[in-house]
Design an enzyme around this catalytic site. Structure first.
Site, PDB file in Angstrom:
ATOM      1  N   LYS A  52      23.021 104.734   2.456  1.00 52.14           N
ATOM      2  CA  LYS A  52      22.589 104.392   3.820  1.00 52.14           C
ATOM      3  C   LYS A  52      22.418 105.669   4.648  1.00 52.14           C
ATOM      4  O   LYS A  52      21.443 105.832   5.376  1.00 52.14           O
ATOM      5  CB  LYS A  52      23.617 103.455   4.485  1.00 52.14           C
ATOM      6  CG  LYS A  52      23.560 102.034   3.930  1.00 52.14           C
ATOM      7  CD  LYS A  52      24.719 101.155   4.362  1.00 52.14           C
ATOM      8  CE  LYS A  52      24.659  99.819   3.626  1.00 52.14           C
ATOM      9  NZ  LYS A  52      25.815  98.951   3.835  1.00 52.14           N
ATOM     10  N   GLN A  96      31.457  98.694   6.764  1.00 49.52           N
ATOM     11  CA  GLN A  96      31.182  98.371   5.359  1.00 49.52           C
ATOM     12  C   GLN A  96      32.217  97.381   4.824  1.00 49.52           C
ATOM     13  O   GLN A  96      33.419  97.545   5.022  1.00 49.52           O
ATOM     14  CB  GLN A  96      31.184  99.674   4.532  1.00 49.52           C
ATOM     15  CG  GLN A  96      30.756  99.500   3.086  1.00 49.52           C
ATOM     16  CD  GLN A  96      29.293  99.113   2.916  1.00 49.52           C
ATOM     17  OE1 GLN A  96      28.446  99.398   3.761  1.00 49.52           O
ATOM     18  NE2 GLN A  96      28.985  98.447   1.817  1.00 49.52           N
ATOM     19  N   ASP A 119      23.794  94.663  11.039  1.00 51.64           N
ATOM     20  CA  ASP A 119      24.015  93.893   9.806  1.00 51.64           C
ATOM     21  C   ASP A 119      23.633  92.420  10.001  1.00 51.64           C
ATOM     22  O   ASP A 119      23.391  91.710   9.035  1.00 51.64           O
ATOM     23  CB  ASP A 119      25.519  93.909   9.462  1.00 51.64           C
ATOM     24  CG  ASP A 119      25.847  94.810   8.286  1.00 51.64           C
ATOM     25  OD1 ASP A 119      24.973  95.024   7.443  1.00 51.64           O
ATOM     26  OD2 ASP A 119      26.998  95.270   8.219  1.00 51.64           O
TER      27      ASP A 119
HETATM   28  N1  GUN Z   1      28.923  95.245   1.558  1.00 51.71           N
HETATM   29  C1  GUN Z   1      27.979  94.844   0.665  1.00 51.71           C
HETATM   30  N2  GUN Z   1      26.810  94.624   1.292  1.00 51.71           N
HETATM   31  C2  GUN Z   1      27.010  94.875   2.602  1.00 51.71           C
HETATM   32  C3  GUN Z   1      26.175  94.841   3.745  1.00 51.71           C
HETATM   33  O1  GUN Z   1      24.981  94.491   3.699  1.00 51.71           O
HETATM   34  N3  GUN Z   1      26.753  95.201   4.927  1.00 51.71           N
HETATM   35  C4  GUN Z   1      28.063  95.552   5.017  1.00 51.71           C
HETATM   36  N4  GUN Z   1      28.542  95.871   6.207  1.00 51.71           N
HETATM   37  N5  GUN Z   1      28.869  95.598   3.973  1.00 51.71           N
HETATM   38  C5  GUN Z   1      28.341  95.270   2.768  1.00 51.71           C
END
Ligand code: GUN
Length: 281
Positions: A52, A96, A119
């Protein structure tokens, strides 16, 4: 033989477009910024967060990763989120998942300001999505819709079967497909006669986290098959939830890796740009 939907290529194209948009924003004095909070030592999460951060750099989005130790308390994390909510230079906040066991994920997700929830996991955004209103939609299902658009795959009136009912993929996918006038069936671990349902589908989206959830005999000739899975086989090789043999029957298929995965991060970038544009108004 199925046409392979190239998520990596589409993601590259969209990121190029976003790069231009960011350059324009920066000329107007808007510097989009995403902050990712990573708690603990989950190695998969570390890879996701690194990707990311890298994607932000490619597009020109400022990004910061806040790393917190495994033993972080819920209050300590809530305090960090509160600071980010109040920081006007921060447009998007992403905590996350998964979080260590002592922290209640729901409480943390609800503490993020809905306007900064890129998100799309805050109940306000989930609710807005379900009533078809303007909101931040979760990145993975948004990326899948973007793939349909790119490949000219019609959604309206089609029967879409989703396997998996998670809050991150299955449920928001159903809401987005409904918004695009599809007929939607959501299947899960308790569904009976799964194959009977998938064989009726024009579009099948598989997000279970189990290899070979969808085999070739479960696919209608010419159907669109979207594989959200990210598993490792006994040799440690990345593989999805769909048996690769399904390519012989499907009309379209997303590969793993190089399908849905790259699109997810790209849509997160898109949500962050939207947040920055809205904040600047
Ligand atoms: N863990 C796995 N996929 C995601 C996601 O799309 N966002 C977040 N915040 N955590 C994750």
């Amino acid at each position: 033989m199925a046409t392979i939907i190239d998520g990596k290529e589409l993601s590259k194209k969209l990121k190029e477009q976003m790069k231009d948009r960011v350059a324009q924003m920066r000329q107007q004095g808007i510097v989009p910024k995403l902050v990712v909070v990573l708690v603990g030592n989950n190695s998969a999460s570390e890879v996701y967060v690194r990707n990311k951060h890298k994607a932000c750099g490619e597009v020109g989005i400022e990004s910061e990763v806040i790393k917190m130790p495994e033993e972080t308390t819920q209050q300590e994390l809530l305090d960090v989120v509160k600071g980010l909510n109040e920081d006007r230079t921060v447009d998007g906040i992403l905590v996350q998942l998964p979080l260590p066991g002592q922290i209640n994920e729901k409480v943390v997700l609800r503490s993020i300001l809905p306007e900064k929830d890129v998100d799309g996991f805050h109940p306000v955004n989930v609710g807005l999505l379900s009533i078809g209103d303007d909101c931040y939609a979760p990145a993975t299902p948004s990326g899948i819709i973007a793939m349909f658009k790119e490949y000219g795959i019609e959604i309206a009136g089609k029967h879409c079967v989703i396997i998996g009912r998670s809050n991150i993929v299955g449920k928001p996918m159903a809401a987005l497909l409904l918004r695009h006038n599809a007929t939607v069936t959501v299947c899960h671990s308790k569904t009976q006669n799964l194959g009977e349902l998938t064989r009726q589908a024009d579009i099948v989206i598989v997000a279970t986290g189990h290899r070979h959830t969808l085999t070739a005999d479960m696919v209608k000739e010419g159907a669109v098959v979207i594989d959200v899975g990210m598993n490792r086989n006994e040799l440690g090789k990345l593989c999805g939830d769909v048996d690769p043999a399904a390519a012989a029957v499907a009309g379209y298929l997303t590969p793993v890796p190089g399908g849905v995965g790259p699109m997810t991060i790209t849509m997160l970038m898109k949500n962050t740009l939207r947040a920055a544009e809205k904040a600047a108004r």
